[in-house]
Design an enzyme around this catalytic site. Structure first.
Site, PDB file in Angstrom:
ATOM      1  N   LYS A 222       6.426  -1.986   1.771  1.00 16.69           N
ATOM      2  CA  LYS A 222       5.386  -1.484   2.515  1.00 16.69           C
ATOM      3  C   LYS A 222       4.222  -2.488   2.308  1.00 16.69           C
ATOM      4  CE  LYS A 222       3.355   3.209   3.101  1.00 16.69           C
ATOM      5  NZ  LYS A 222       3.328   3.285   4.435  1.00 16.69           N
TER       6      LYS A 222
ATOM      7  N   LEU B 182      11.165   1.320   7.115  1.00 14.79           N
ATOM      8  CA  LEU B 182      10.598   1.884   5.766  1.00 14.79           C
ATOM      9  C   LEU B 182      11.264   3.174   5.262  1.00 14.79           C
ATOM     10  CD1 LEU B 182       8.417   1.155   3.738  1.00 14.79           C
ATOM     11  CD2 LEU B 182       7.136   3.119   4.679  1.00 14.79           C
TER      12      LEU B 182
ATOM     13  N   TYR C 162       0.971  -1.351  -0.030  1.00 12.87           N
ATOM     14  CA  TYR C 162      -0.084  -0.159  -0.004  1.00 12.87           C
ATOM     15  C   TYR C 162       0.869   1.304   0.004  1.00 12.87           C
ATOM     16  CZ  TYR C 162       0.902   1.148   5.024  1.00 12.87           C
ATOM     17  OH  TYR C 162       1.666   1.440   6.060  1.00 12.87           O
TER      18      TYR C 162
ATOM     19  N   GLU D 143      12.351   2.536  14.117  1.00 12.98           N
ATOM     20  CA  GLU D 143      11.432   3.472  13.781  1.00 12.98           C
ATOM     21  C   GLU D 143      10.204   3.353  14.499  1.00 12.98           C
ATOM     22  OE1 GLU D 143       9.899   2.710   9.651  1.00 12.98           O
ATOM     23  OE2 GLU D 143       9.984   0.495  10.059  1.00 12.98           O
TER      24      GLU D 143
HETATM   25  N1  PLP Z   1       7.756   3.879   8.723  1.00 14.19           N
HETATM   26  C1  PLP Z   1       6.593   3.172   8.723  1.00 14.19           C
HETATM   27  C2  PLP Z   1       6.418   1.759   9.563  1.00 14.19           C
HETATM   28  C3  PLP Z   1       5.327   3.717   8.309  1.00 14.19           C
HETATM   29  O1  PLP Z   1       4.096   3.011   8.155  1.00 14.19           O
HETATM   30  C4  PLP Z   1       5.560   4.982   7.555  1.00 14.19           C
HETATM   31  C5  PLP Z   1       4.199   5.401   7.028  1.00 14.19           C
HETATM   32  O2  PLP Z   1       3.164   4.861   6.965  1.00 14.19           O
HETATM   33  C6  PLP Z   1       6.573   5.604   7.526  1.00 14.19           C
HETATM   34  C7  PLP Z   1       7.683   4.998   8.185  1.00 14.19           C
HETATM   35  C8  PLP Z   1       6.777   7.076   6.943  1.00 14.19           C
HETATM   36  O3  PLP Z   1       6.812   6.990   5.737  1.00 14.19           O
HETATM   37  P1  PLP Z   1       6.344   8.108   4.689  1.00 14.19           P
HETATM   38  O4  PLP Z   1       6.978   9.296   5.022  1.00 14.19           O
HETATM   39  O5  PLP Z   1       6.359   7.749   3.247  1.00 14.19           O
HETATM   40  O6  PLP Z   1       4.805   8.315   4.905  1.00 14.19           O
END
Ligand code: PLP
Length: 285
Positions: free
Chosen positions: A149, A207, A33, A182
């Site tokens: 993701k 991620l 997603y 994270e």
């Molecule tokens: N880390 C995780 C586990 C996430 O689910 C998300 C966003 O949903 C992020 C980091 C941040 O990613 P982004 O800046 O692309 O929204």
């Protein structure tokens, strides 16, 4: 106003927007997603989000069901039909519908595609940023490829719930070496006492957030010091500032970790400035 979602080729009223019980996304979390921010009805950083979507699909060997251009048209249509000024758009692509069997369906089945959008309350987000949030640390018990993701988010769900039950808003995952990876749905950052901005290097344990990339650009443009490396919980407790980044919250100051105040317990100047600077570096679609 009624909400409209795109499901496998059709724009449907929300209550009619359903997936099959043998959709592999539903049974196996066999899908990926993306979440993209919408501002003034326009997508932020859609090019990078669609690139990451393609990378996630490639990693799971799910074929992209249509061109990125065609998907972009659907996304924009969903935003328009829902009259989203400020909000998010959610795109999910799964391996498709097939008789329940762990192995990939043979012959191949068409991937499932869902696109939906939701309004966000800008005042609520600004208030969160003005107050900062509390987080708690939890063991990182996720699989080894969280750089993909996928919709398999159960550890993230449980971590977030644990945070809420402890009176915090989010959780920070700690790996077996004691380093912060994270947050449950955002990337984690600290500002050290020496003024360096530290966030974990983009390996398979985090991620690679799109907001993280844009914030890295903003930091470089400001000539601040960046360290992309593992950092420990002890380092975070002793930090001058902490914050998280994600498409839904942009830059959100963290003022407490495990009940300990970070810095003076208020949103710090670096996080607050980066929240503003973000928009100078994001791509508006
Ligand atoms: N880390 C995780 C586990 C996430 O689910 C998300 C966003 O949903 C992020 C980091 C941040 O990613 P982004 O800046 O692309 O929204």
């Amino acid at each position: 106003m009624s909400r409209i979602a795109y499901v496998n080729g059709r724009y449907l009223q929300f209550r009619e927007a359903k997936v099959h019980i043998e959709d592999r996304g539903y049974q196996f979390a066999d899908g990926v997603y993306e979440v993209c921010e919408v501002r003034s009805g326009r997508l932020l950083d859609s090019r990078r989000h669609l690139e990451r979507l393609k990378r996630s699909l490639d990693a799971l060997r799910i074929r992209m069901p249509m061109s990125a251009t065609a998907l972009g048209v659907i996304i924009r249509e969903v935003i328009a039909r829902n009259r989203i000024g400020y909000g998010i758009v959610y795109v999910q692509i799964g391996r498709g519908v097939a008789r329940r069997d762990h192995a990939f369906p043979r012959p191949d089945v068409p991937p499932s595609v869902v696109v939906m959008a939701r309004r966000l309350d800008p005042a609520r987000n600004e208030m969160l940023a003005a107050n900062g949030i509390a987080v708690v640390s939890v063991p990182d018990n996720r699989w080894g490829r969280v750089d993909i993701k996928t919709v398999g988010l159960l550890p993230n769900v449980l971590a977030r719930q644990a945070a809420i039950e402890q009176g915090a808003r989010d959780a920070w995952f700690i790996d077996k070496e004691g380093a912060i990876t994270e947050a449950a749905s955002a990337n984690a950052w600290i500002v050290t006492q020496a003024g360096a901005l530290v966030t974990r290097h983009a390996d398979q344990a985090i991620l690679r957030g799109i907001t993280r990339m844009v914030v890295l650009d903003a930091i470089k443009a400001q000539g601040l010091r960046i360290e992309e490396r593992a950092f420990s919980l002890a380092e975070a407790y002793a930090a001058r500032e902490a914050f998280v980044t994600s498409a839904t919250t942009i830059v959100l100051p963290v003022v407490r970790i495990d009940g300990r105040a970070i810095g003076d317990g208020k949103p710090g100047p670096v996080a607050t400035a980066l929240r503003r600077e973000f928009f100078r570096h994001a791509e508006v679609g």
